[in-house]
Design a protein around this motif. Structure first.
Motif, PDB file in Angstrom:
ATOM      1  N   LEU A  63      28.585 -77.606 -65.759  1.00  0.00           N
ATOM      2  CA  LEU A  63      29.069 -76.231 -65.708  1.00  0.00           C
ATOM      3  C   LEU A  63      30.514 -76.164 -66.191  1.00  0.00           C
ATOM      4  CD1 LEU A  63      27.622 -75.049 -62.278  1.00  0.00           C
ATOM      5  CD2 LEU A  63      26.714 -74.662 -64.564  1.00  0.00           C
ATOM      6  N   SER A  64      30.943 -74.960 -66.570  1.00  0.00           N
ATOM      7  CA  SER A  64      32.296 -74.757 -67.091  1.00  0.00           C
ATOM      8  C   SER A  64      33.085 -73.831 -66.189  1.00  0.00           C
ATOM      9  CB  SER A  64      32.230 -74.127 -68.486  1.00  0.00           C
ATOM     10  OG  SER A  64      31.573 -74.976 -69.380  1.00  0.00           O
ATOM     11  N   ALA A  65      34.407 -74.033 -66.200  1.00  0.00           N
ATOM     12  CA  ALA A  65      35.331 -73.153 -65.477  1.00  0.00           C
ATOM     13  C   ALA A  65      36.403 -72.695 -66.458  1.00  0.00           C
ATOM     14  CB  ALA A  65      35.964 -73.894 -64.311  1.00  0.00           C
ATOM     15  N   LEU A  66      36.827 -71.462 -66.323  1.00  0.00           N
ATOM     16  CA  LEU A  66      37.878 -70.890 -67.151  1.00  0.00           C
ATOM     17  C   LEU A  66      38.910 -70.286 -66.220  1.00  0.00           C
ATOM     18  CD1 LEU A  66      39.004 -69.850 -69.909  1.00  0.00           C
ATOM     19  CD2 LEU A  66      37.535 -67.839 -69.577  1.00  0.00           C
ATOM     20  N   GLU A  67      40.146 -70.774 -66.287  1.00  0.00           N
ATOM     21  CA  GLU A  67      41.213 -70.189 -65.471  1.00  0.00           C
ATOM     22  C   GLU A  67      42.066 -69.309 -66.374  1.00  0.00           C
ATOM     23  OE1 GLU A  67      44.655 -71.087 -62.174  1.00  0.00           O
ATOM     24  OE2 GLU A  67      43.817 -72.797 -63.231  1.00  0.00           O
ATOM     25  N   LEU A  68      42.108 -68.034 -66.061  1.00  0.00           N
ATOM     26  CA  LEU A  68      42.868 -67.060 -66.846  1.00  0.00           C
ATOM     27  C   LEU A  68      44.266 -66.912 -66.269  1.00  0.00           C
ATOM     28  CD1 LEU A  68      40.065 -64.357 -67.056  1.00  0.00           C
ATOM     29  CD2 LEU A  68      40.691 -66.024 -68.818  1.00  0.00           C
ATOM     30  N   GLY A  69      45.268 -66.961 -67.140  1.00  0.00           N
ATOM     31  CA  GLY A  69      46.651 -66.829 -66.666  1.00  0.00           C
ATOM     32  C   GLY A  69      46.976 -67.901 -65.654  1.00  0.00           C
ATOM     33  N   CYS A  70      46.736 -69.151 -66.019  1.00  0.00           N
ATOM     34  CA  CYS A  70      46.727 -70.244 -65.050  1.00  0.00           C
ATOM     35  C   CYS A  70      48.097 -70.695 -64.560  1.00  0.00           C
ATOM     36  CB  CYS A  70      45.976 -71.445 -65.622  1.00  0.00           C
ATOM     37  SG  CYS A  70      46.837 -72.265 -66.968  1.00  0.00           S
ATOM     38  N   GLY A  71      49.185 -70.326 -65.226  1.00  0.00           N
ATOM     39  CA  GLY A  71      50.486 -70.820 -64.789  1.00  0.00           C
ATOM     40  C   GLY A  71      50.518 -72.333 -64.859  1.00  0.00           C
ATOM     41  N   VAL A  72      50.655 -72.998 -63.714  1.00  0.00           N
ATOM     42  CA  VAL A  72      50.670 -74.467 -63.705  1.00  0.00           C
ATOM     43  C   VAL A  72      49.271 -75.065 -63.640  1.00  0.00           C
ATOM     44  CG1 VAL A  72      52.995 -74.560 -62.727  1.00  0.00           C
ATOM     45  CG2 VAL A  72      51.030 -74.656 -61.196  1.00  0.00           C
TER      46      VAL A  72
END
Length: 137
Positions: A63-72
């Motif tokens: 599976l995949s994960a996408l972090e939007l506006g992840c900062g650090v």
């Protein structure tokens, strides 16, 4: 101001992730992880949580994960730590440079150690330029 700072965070039994907090000169927001980011990362890493381990959710498929506006990138690193193919996104150059260095370090170390877990990518995503222009017109 301030310098870049490597921070290790133990999220669950056996899962510690390291993020690099960046200088305020490198980006005006998301330079340090917030209590909300820590809560999200802890929730992602919770073995009894909604994300669980991806193999439990999908069998053999990754599976995949996408972090939007992840900062650090704390929550995204947590997702990667439990096995999700992860893409970290931000629009600030300082964050992207720091995240790219960290991703290259992790990917190189795992290739050398032959301990590769899941793919980690860093991409630029600017909501106003890439997504928001249709909304604003």
């Amino acid at each position: 101001g301030g310098e870049n700072l490597a921070v290790s965070v133990e999220l669950s039994q056996g899962l510690t992730v390291e993020v690099v907090e960046v200088s305020m000169a490198e980006g005006w927001t998301g330079c340090r992880f917030s209590p909300c980011a820590l809560w999200l990362a802890l929730s992602v890493a919770d073995p009894c949580g909604v994300l669980a381990e991806p193999t439990k959710l999908s069998g053999a498929r990754q599976l995949s994960a996408l972090e939007l506006g992840c900062g650090v990138g704390l929550a995204g690193m947590a997702a990667r730590g439990i096995g999700y193919k992860t893409t970290l996104t931000d629009c600030l150059v300082g964050h992207l440079q720091s995240l790219s260095r960290k991703a290259a370090e992790i990917n190189a170390r795992e290739m050398t150690d032959k301990t590769a877990r899941a793919e980690l990518r860093v991409r630029c995503l600017d909501w106003l330029e890439d997504v928001g222009k249709d909304v604003l017109n």
